[in-house]
Design a protein around this motif. Sequence first.
Motif, PDB file in Angstrom:
ATOM      1  N   LEU A  47      99.598 -21.434  93.630  1.00 10.99           N
ATOM      2  CA  LEU A  47     100.931 -22.021  93.467  1.00 10.99           C
ATOM      3  C   LEU A  47     101.012 -23.044  92.340  1.00 10.99           C
ATOM      4  CD1 LEU A  47     102.162 -22.364  97.165  1.00 10.99           C
ATOM      5  CD2 LEU A  47     102.428 -20.444  95.584  1.00 10.99           C
ATOM      6  N   GLU A  48      99.984 -23.131  91.503  1.00  9.25           N
ATOM      7  CA  GLU A  48     100.103 -23.944  90.294  1.00  9.25           C
ATOM      8  C   GLU A  48     100.939 -23.200  89.257  1.00  9.25           C
ATOM      9  OE1 GLU A  48      96.812 -25.828  88.419  1.00  9.25           O
ATOM     10  OE2 GLU A  48      95.802 -26.273  90.308  1.00  9.25           O
ATOM     11  N   ILE A  49     101.558 -23.967  88.369  1.00  2.00           N
ATOM     12  CA  ILE A  49     102.421 -23.419  87.324  1.00  2.00           C
ATOM     13  C   ILE A  49     101.875 -23.826  85.961  1.00  2.00           C
ATOM     14  CG2 ILE A  49     104.728 -23.507  86.284  1.00  2.00           C
ATOM     15  CD1 ILE A  49     105.830 -24.095  89.076  1.00  2.00           C
ATOM     16  N   ALA A  50     101.881 -22.885  85.035  1.00  3.28           N
ATOM     17  CA  ALA A  50     101.566 -23.178  83.639  1.00  3.28           C
ATOM     18  C   ALA A  50     102.759 -22.755  82.785  1.00  3.28           C
ATOM     19  CB  ALA A  50     100.310 -22.432  83.197  1.00  3.28           C
ATOM     20  N   GLN A  51     103.312 -23.700  82.056  1.00  6.67           N
ATOM     21  CA  GLN A  51     104.348 -23.385  81.074  1.00  6.67           C
ATOM     22  C   GLN A  51     103.632 -23.326  79.733  1.00  6.67           C
ATOM     23  OE1 GLN A  51     108.246 -25.409  81.771  1.00  6.67           O
ATOM     24  NE2 GLN A  51     107.136 -26.539  83.360  1.00  6.67           N
TER      25      GLN A  51
END
Length: 238
Positions: free
Chosen positions: A174-178
């Motif tokens: 559930l981590e996000i990388a933009q």
Amino acid sequence: MTSVTLNPADFTRRSPVYRELRDAGARFVESFGGAIAEDFMESAEAEAKSAAGLALADLSLLPHFGFKGRETVDWLCSQGVDVGDQDNVAYRQEDGVLAAKLAPREVLLIADIAGRSDLCARLADSASIEEEVEAFPVPRGDGYFWFLVLGESAPAMFAKICGVDLRPSSFGELEIAQTSVARMNVVIVRCDLGETPAYYVLGDVASASYLWACLLDAMEEFDGRLVGHGAIRHLAGV
């Protein structure tokens, strides 16, 4: 398994990569206001098994919707959506929807993998009524593609075209990388399907075909393949 398929071009709502899916031999079924690639003429079980190594699926027709504005998080919380303090984290709701917090004033809602929740539609309707609230709907369903890359070799494949280390030891659930993938700005959300590592990739619909081709090219080294929505539901147990 039936071989009957639909023509996505007959529907007003279409995936931005429906031509690529059609040319790859997808079987389409009516769903989410259009025609979604259900399988590639194999059973869901067979496709799910092959996805353990590396696979790519298109989920662009499933609901996804954004909100921006100074009161976005407070308003969403008042509507029963769980959104925490930390940015670049996706908060899973009871119905499986993800509230992906991209910034202090921006949240992207991503449907459950089966697309059964009505949360995106309900919140879009509520926001349009509450004109005094500074939480403005952003129709990401029309502006963003939504791909799913999954399998044990997914992090190694991404390493060829993305500067972020997406290995499970470095990039948590559930981590996000933009970030940039193949020189294109995207949002990546890790959302595993059971024991299978999985990554949502969302970005500007105008560049969907370009990134689809880049992903297929990067996957070739790992014997990656395309799978349909049926296999994804099977892996998710829904």
